[in-house]
Design an enzyme around this catalytic site. Structure first.
Site, PDB file in Angstrom:
ATOM      1  N   ALA A 126       0.775  -1.062   0.067  1.00 41.42           N
ATOM      2  CA  ALA A 126       0.209  -0.156  -0.189  1.00 41.42           C
ATOM      3  C   ALA A 126       0.995   1.398   0.064  1.00 41.42           C
ATOM      4  CB  ALA A 126      -0.976  -0.042   1.567  1.00 41.42           C
ATOM      5  N   CYS A 127       1.020   2.158   1.182  1.00 41.90           N
ATOM      6  CA  CYS A 127       1.029   3.582   1.100  1.00 41.90           C
ATOM      7  C   CYS A 127       2.552   3.614   1.120  1.00 41.90           C
ATOM      8  CB  CYS A 127       0.725   4.154   2.001  1.00 41.90           C
ATOM      9  SG  CYS A 127      -1.162   4.819   0.983  1.00 41.90           S
TER      10      CYS A 127
END
Length: 381
Positions: free
Chosen positions: A156-157
């Site tokens: 993800a991020c």
């Protein structure tokens, strides 16, 4: 032989959406929804939707605009999603690969290298257009890299910093001398543009970083990498390949049309919990990393942080460096780009890396769903 970050590249999509434009569309949708469900709202069966505002968005996030691959569909109240035509696999370059190639070529140029100099490509991001063949291998072919390896990875991020750590580790283990980490994000496609709490958060972009072992110091020396994960559902995106099977298992009463997108499967977060729980962990991890390397917070000249929220940036700065810290230590691009997931700390590093002097210390740090946190300690040559 030491490992260095020797080049970075940025691809910016062709369209930008301001808060005012976004809010105009959102509020049109709200008015239409409330009108259509007026009876149910009056009877107390459902709640009326609230308007959004540009002032609200900027206050809670610091975001003023975002870049996107398609603007028309997002700003159409009847669609409110990017409209991106399909491309035939094997005959046309996928949209994400095209973005990645553009960013990677810019990074190669910045490092003074050619695609043939690479030994590996890691595509590290939040979403992928398909399960396989890997989009990274598509980029490998399109950029003209012959031999070596490429693979996709998702944290993800935090994918960019995790990807950088994997590149450093791959070099240390002898898998190659030059590895590119690419972060291509079409986050506009996983966002529910009809959710008031999150419709403004994301933007599209692609970045690339060259990690290289060299006898000649250049760029930024990688001093240390530190990674952390802890399971949480406070940030999630559940849309996936089992959806069709789950729709069928649920029955027609719940899902009358198995091909209809289900918005509660798209990006969703509990923003307040994320703020309270993630920020202290980020500050703790960076502080521990500095201590492990016999450094103090005062040694840091710049932190290139994940651009999730302007208030988070301020809090991490104060808790790592101190309450009187100069805000220039944590530069921000969130007002222009919004949250671009994995790519965001690399955008900041790309834009501000030349502002440090030789021997200055910096931290590239990302944090997000998982929870996941990654920190890369670097020193300018």
């Amino acid at each position: 032989m030491k490992t260095y970050i020797t080049g970075t590249g940025l691809y910016t999509p062709p369209f930008s959406i301001s808060n005012d434009e976004l809010v105009a569309t959102f509020n049109q949708y709200v008015d239409s929804y409330n009108s259509e469900h007026a009876g149910e709202i009056a009877a107390g069966k459902i709640e009326a939707l609230e308007h959004s505002s540009a002032a609200f968005i900027e206050k809670v996030s610091g975001i003023k605009s975002r870049y996107v691959m398609d603007k028309k569909g997002i700003l159409d109240p009847k669609i409110m999603a990017p409209v991106i035509p399909a491309r035939k696999l094997g005959e046309e370059l996928s949209v994400m690969a095209e973005m990645g190639v553009a960013a990677l070529q810019a990074a190669l140029d910045d490092a003074g290298l050619k695609a043939s100099d690479l030994d590996g490509i890691i595509l590290a991001c939040s979403n992928f257009p398909r399960t396989y063949p890997a989009t990274s291998i598509e980029i490998q072919k399109a950029i003209g890299m012959v031999g070596g390896f490429a693979y996709d990875m998702n944290v993800a991020c935090s994918a960019a910093t995790f990807g950088l750590a994997q590149a450093v580790g791959s070099i240390a283990s002898g898998l190659g001398r030059r590895i590119a980490v690419v972060n291509a994000e079409i986050t506009s496609a996983h966002l529910n543009w009809r959710n008031r709490d999150s419709h403004f958060i994301f933007g599209d972009v692609a970045t690339a970083t060259i990690v290289e072992a060299s006898d000649t110091p250049k760029g930024y020396e990688v001093i240390d990498t530190k990674l952390f994960t802890e399971f949480s559902t406070n940030i999630k995106n559940e849309f996936g390949f089992l959806d069709r099977s789950e729709y069928l298992a649920a029955g027609s009463q719940m899902y009358p049309d198995i091909n209809e997108p289900v918005t509660d499967k798209l990006f969703l977060q509990n923003g307040r919990k994320v703020f309270r729980e993630v920020c202290p962990k980020v500050s703790e991890l960076i502080t521990e990393q500095l201590k492990d390397n016999h450094l103090s917070p005062s040694d840091i000249k710049m932190m290139w942080l994940h651009q999730a929220n302007a208030n988070m940036l301020d809090l991490i700065l104060r808790t790592v460096i101190g309450r009187e810290a100069d805000k220039a230590i944590v530069p921000s691009v969130i007002d222009e780009f919004a949250n671009t997931s994995s790519a965001s700390p690399i955008i900041v590093f790309h834009r501000y890396k030349d502002q440090l002097a030789s021997k200055d210390l910096g931290v590239i740090c990302s944090f997000g769903a998982g929870y996941s946190i990654g920190s890369v300690l670097v020193r300018k040559v």
